[in-house]
Design a protein around this motif. Structure first.
Motif, PDB file in Angstrom:
ATOM      1  N   GLY A  34       0.892  -1.122   0.069  1.00  0.00           N
ATOM      2  CA  GLY A  34      -0.112  -0.094   0.043  1.00  0.00           C
ATOM      3  C   GLY A  34       0.919   1.336  -0.025  1.00  0.00           C
ATOM      4  N   SER A  35       0.674   2.129   0.850  1.00  0.00           N
ATOM      5  CA  SER A  35       1.418   3.511   1.097  1.00  0.00           C
ATOM      6  C   SER A  35       2.826   3.123   1.778  1.00  0.00           C
ATOM      7  N   MET A  36       2.911   1.938   2.533  1.00  0.00           N
ATOM      8  CA  MET A  36       4.205   1.849   3.040  1.00  0.00           C
ATOM      9  C   MET A  36       5.286   1.301   2.200  1.00  0.00           C
ATOM     10  N   PRO A  37       6.265   2.048   2.446  1.00  0.00           N
ATOM     11  CA  PRO A  37       7.753   1.876   1.187  1.00  0.00           C
ATOM     12  C   PRO A  37       8.095   0.303   1.643  1.00  0.00           C
ATOM     13  N   GLU A  38       8.938   0.138   0.853  1.00  0.00           N
ATOM     14  CA  GLU A  38       9.892  -0.990   0.849  1.00  0.00           C
ATOM     15  C   GLU A  38      10.708  -0.826   1.975  1.00  0.00           C
ATOM     16  N   MET A  39      10.927  -1.912   3.041  1.00  0.00           N
ATOM     17  CA  MET A  39      11.995  -1.858   3.932  1.00  0.00           C
ATOM     18  C   MET A  39      13.061  -2.654   3.728  1.00  0.00           C
ATOM     19  N   LYS A  40      14.432  -2.522   4.184  1.00  0.00           N
ATOM     20  CA  LYS A  40      15.542  -3.068   4.007  1.00  0.00           C
ATOM     21  C   LYS A  40      16.332  -3.087   5.167  1.00  0.00           C
ATOM     22  N   GLY A  41      17.286  -4.106   5.166  1.00  0.00           N
ATOM     23  CA  GLY A  41      18.245  -4.058   6.390  1.00  0.00           C
ATOM     24  C   GLY A  41      19.320  -5.010   5.982  1.00  0.00           C
ATOM     25  N   GLY A  42      20.418  -4.824   6.851  1.00  0.00           N
ATOM     26  CA  GLY A  42      21.513  -5.734   6.502  1.00  0.00           C
ATOM     27  C   GLY A  42      21.837  -6.677   7.821  1.00  0.00           C
ATOM     28  N   GLY A  43      23.053  -7.078   8.015  1.00  0.00           N
ATOM     29  CA  GLY A  43      23.338  -8.013   9.158  1.00  0.00           C
ATOM     30  C   GLY A  43      24.955  -7.955   9.037  1.00  0.00           C
ATOM     31  N   ASP A  44      25.483  -8.199  10.461  1.00  0.00           N
ATOM     32  CA  ASP A  44      26.832  -8.483  10.885  1.00  0.00           C
ATOM     33  C   ASP A  44      27.045  -9.775  10.703  1.00  0.00           C
ATOM     34  N   VAL A  45      28.182 -10.228  10.297  1.00  0.00           N
ATOM     35  CA  VAL A  45      28.514 -11.881  10.177  1.00  0.00           C
ATOM     36  C   VAL A  45      29.870 -11.962  11.106  1.00  0.00           C
ATOM     37  N   LYS A  46      29.808 -12.972  11.698  1.00  0.00           N
ATOM     38  CA  LYS A  46      30.889 -13.263  12.767  1.00  0.00           C
ATOM     39  C   LYS A  46      31.275 -14.856  12.614  1.00  0.00           C
ATOM     40  N   ALA A  47      32.279 -15.102  12.257  1.00  0.00           N
ATOM     41  CA  ALA A  47      33.077 -16.519  11.931  1.00  0.00           C
ATOM     42  C   ALA A  47      33.470 -16.968  13.353  1.00  0.00           C
ATOM     43  N   LEU A  48      32.842 -18.290  13.751  1.00  0.00           N
ATOM     44  CA  LEU A  48      33.197 -19.032  14.953  1.00  0.00           C
ATOM     45  C   LEU A  48      34.143 -20.055  14.871  1.00  0.00           C
ATOM     46  N   GLY A  49      34.286 -20.354  13.642  1.00  0.00           N
ATOM     47  CA  GLY A  49      35.225 -21.542  13.566  1.00  0.00           C
ATOM     48  C   GLY A  49      34.631 -22.944  13.432  1.00  0.00           C
ATOM     49  N   GLY A  50      35.064 -23.865  12.546  1.00  0.00           N
ATOM     50  CA  GLY A  50      34.652 -24.888  12.635  1.00  0.00           C
ATOM     51  C   GLY A  50      33.291 -25.154  11.644  1.00  0.00           C
ATOM     52  N   GLY A  51      33.361 -24.091  10.683  1.00  0.00           N
ATOM     53  CA  GLY A  51      32.241 -23.948   9.711  1.00  0.00           C
ATOM     54  C   GLY A  51      30.927 -23.383  10.246  1.00  0.00           C
ATOM     55  N   ARG A  52      30.949 -22.832  11.502  1.00  0.00           N
ATOM     56  CA  ARG A  52      29.881 -22.088  12.321  1.00  0.00           C
ATOM     57  C   ARG A  52      30.083 -20.359  12.156  1.00  0.00           C
ATOM     58  N   TYR A  53      28.990 -19.997  11.677  1.00  0.00           N
ATOM     59  CA  TYR A  53      29.137 -18.551  11.713  1.00  0.00           C
ATOM     60  C   TYR A  53      27.490 -17.906  12.449  1.00  0.00           C
ATOM     61  N   ASP A  54      27.783 -16.784  12.926  1.00  0.00           N
ATOM     62  CA  ASP A  54      26.554 -16.193  13.358  1.00  0.00           C
ATOM     63  C   ASP A  54      26.200 -15.023  12.842  1.00  0.00           C
ATOM     64  N   VAL A  55      24.994 -14.501  12.263  1.00  0.00           N
ATOM     65  CA  VAL A  55      24.576 -13.400  11.756  1.00  0.00           C
ATOM     66  C   VAL A  55      23.838 -12.606  12.562  1.00  0.00           C
ATOM     67  N   ALA A  56      24.287 -11.312  13.136  1.00  0.00           N
ATOM     68  CA  ALA A  56      23.456 -10.474  13.673  1.00  0.00           C
ATOM     69  C   ALA A  56      22.531  -9.811  12.859  1.00  0.00           C
ATOM     70  N   TYR A  57      21.230  -9.552  12.954  1.00  0.00           N
ATOM     71  CA  TYR A  57      20.634  -8.592  12.181  1.00  0.00           C
ATOM     72  C   TYR A  57      19.281  -8.151  13.054  1.00  0.00           C
ATOM     73  N   SER A  58      18.642  -7.336  12.537  1.00  0.00           N
ATOM     74  CA  SER A  58      17.524  -6.420  13.111  1.00  0.00           C
ATOM     75  C   SER A  58      16.354  -6.518  12.219  1.00  0.00           C
ATOM     76  N   LEU A  59      15.274  -6.616  12.719  1.00  0.00           N
ATOM     77  CA  LEU A  59      13.873  -6.282  11.934  1.00  0.00           C
ATOM     78  C   LEU A  59      13.169  -5.184  12.547  1.00  0.00           C
ATOM     79  N   SER A  60      12.891  -4.182  11.764  1.00  0.00           N
ATOM     80  CA  SER A  60      12.187  -3.209  12.354  1.00  0.00           C
ATOM     81  C   SER A  60      10.551  -3.200  12.624  1.00  0.00           C
ATOM     82  N   MET A  61       9.842  -4.334  12.207  1.00  0.00           N
ATOM     83  CA  MET A  61       8.547  -4.619  12.694  1.00  0.00           C
ATOM     84  C   MET A  61       8.168  -6.015  12.194  1.00  0.00           C
ATOM     85  N   LEU A  62       6.973  -6.565  12.981  1.00  0.00           N
ATOM     86  CA  LEU A  62       6.605  -7.913  12.287  1.00  0.00           C
ATOM     87  C   LEU A  62       5.970  -7.985  11.248  1.00  0.00           C
TER      88      LEU A  62
END
Length: 472
Positions: free
Chosen positions: A75-103
């Protein structure tokens, strides 16, 4: 027996090591295990836990992960976008921290680059406050920027939305230039009846503008003392033949009368009559229509006066104003057709006679002069008409016009690669005629979608296989 048990145990352990986890997600030649934290995500900070493995189930370290989140416009609400911060933990494991502005419905895009592996992309759909995620596996596996993008669409869905294909091939193209024209008199078919001596108008035989006349028809009768005097001089010179110098005088007097438009028959009648007549009749020099009448009965007409302007309307000009962008295609000799906007019937055929060398600075239009036959006199000077100039372009590589999707200054086509797979490709076009000329982007023999391209573009944009409409 113990040796057999040991071998079996080793084989079982090796098989377990290579077994892909049952809940792994496949993206290219990667296997991923994903976990949302928290689940469902919240309208705040969140973490996506990623365990990255190769096809054999071995952890992949040193990968470069890219992350983005998108909520489409509603509708009148524009498209919303966001990014994320990636952290390598080793052993093939990674954590991506991200934020959502609304449900709501969000698409999470994870891009993966690792040495020795092809670029891969994974899209997840999360819809907090609902738990879990859905993997969008039926989309394009996006390549790096600049590479061709594909759209996976099953044949059943293609049939449902009405996709039809056409071949990219060479066709004879004809460019149609449309314009509005104004009917005008053909200036080459106009003749003025000009008086060359002073006279008085006694009687008009053609006394109406628009009256049709034929060559030789009487136009009017004049009384002219000046003409009578010239005729008398001519007769005197004729009667004095044999006297030295009179031959030259007779020839000069005859030449003067001829310059005053007396023809051989009138001169012969004058010689036979033997006396000058104070009255003369002017005849029409051509067939045509009286466009202008400059005299009335009883008036004095001075030498140089235009008595009548007669034009042949059997052939007319049409002055057409075309777009400035049409100027490179215009040239004399091109075929043209004319139709009247208020009348049906067969279009008249004509030709481009002349293209004016300048562009109107106010309307930014270029003018062309077209010639059309008008045997039935149905075209009246001053009428407006619709004209079309046909420009043959020869055989050129082309596609149907509805095969190209316009997005700003760009044109895109959906190229069929196989059953259920389309490639989104940018196309450089040339002349836009009954078909669109292809300069670059397509190869002869390929098949492109020619219908439902707008629906295909919706699918492609949802899956990031096509640039956004706002892309310049």
């Amino acid at each position: 027996m113990k040796n057999l048990i040991s071998v079996a145990a080793l084989l079982l352990l090796a098989g377990c090591a290579r077994k892909t986890p049952t809940n792994a997600v496949v993206a290219g030649d990667f296997r991923l295990q994903l976990r949302l934290d928290p689940d469902p995500p919240r309208a705040a900070d969140n973490v996506l836990h990623v365990e990255l493995m190769d096809a054999q189930g071995k952890p992949v370290d040193g990968a470069q992960l890219g992350f983005g989140s998108v909520m489409p416009a509603m509708g009148s609400m524009p498209e919303m976008k966001g990014g994320g911060d990636v952290k390598a933990l080793g052993g093939g494991r990674y954590d991506v921290a991200y934020s959502l502005s609304m449900l709501g419905d969000w698409t999470l895009t994870l891009q993966i680059d690792a040495p020795g592996h092809a670029h891969a992309e994974l899209r997840l759909k999360v819809s907090p406050p609902r738990k879990g995620y859905a993997v969008e596996t039926r989309g394009a596996v996006a390549a790096r920027e600049g590479a061709a993008k594909t759209l996976e669409l099953p044949p059943g869905r293609q049939q449902l939305i009405g996709v039809v294909y056409a071949k990219v091939e060479r066709r004879p193209l004809t460019l149609s230039l449309r314009a509005t024209g104004r009917v005008d008199v053909d200036e080459t078919q106009v003749r003025d009846v000009v008086l060359k001596y002073d006279a008085y108008v006694e009687e008009l035989f053609v006394n109406q503008t628009g009256q049709r006349v034929h060559k030789g028809d009487r136009l009017l009768t004049l009384y002219s003392p000046e003409l009578m005097s010239a005729e008398q001089d001519y007769l005197v010179a004729l009667r004095s033949r044999g006297v030295p110098g009179t031959e030259q005088l007779a020839r000069a007097a005859e030449e003067r009368l001829r310059l005053w438009n007396l023809d051989d028959l009138q001169l012969a009648a004058l010689r036979n009559r033997g006396n000058a007549a104070p009255r003369a009749t002017i005849h029409s020099p051509v067939d045509g229509t009286v466009l202008e009448k400059g005299v009335v009965s009883g008036t004095k007409a001075m030498a140089g006066s235009v008595l009548y302007r007669i034009g042949n309307l059997g052939r007319v000009w049409v002055i057409a104003d075309l777009f400035e962008s049409d100027a490179p295609w215009l040239e004399p000799g091109l075929g043209a057709t004319l139709t009247l906007p208020f009348a049906g019937g067969t279009p008249l055929k004509g030709d481009v006679q002349f293209v004016y060398p300048t562009v109107d600075p106010k309307t930014r239009s270029v003018r062309a002069r077209l010639v059309f036959p008008n045997a039935r006199l149905s075209l009246k000077p001053g009428m407006f008409a619709d004209v079309r100039v046909e420009v043959p372009l020869g055989s050129r590589l082309s596609v149907p016009d509805d095969a190209l999707l316009a997005s700003g200054e760009h044109r895109y086509a959906f190229v069929k690669l196989g059953e259920g797979e389309l490639q989104v490709r940018e196309v450089k076009v040339g002349a836009i005629a009954d078909y669109d000329e292809v300069l670059d982007g397509l190869v002869e023999g390929e098949e492109v979608a020619t219908q439902a391209t707008f629906l295909l573009s919706s699918e492609a944009q949802l899956r990031s296989a096509l640039p956004r409409w706002s892309t310049p």
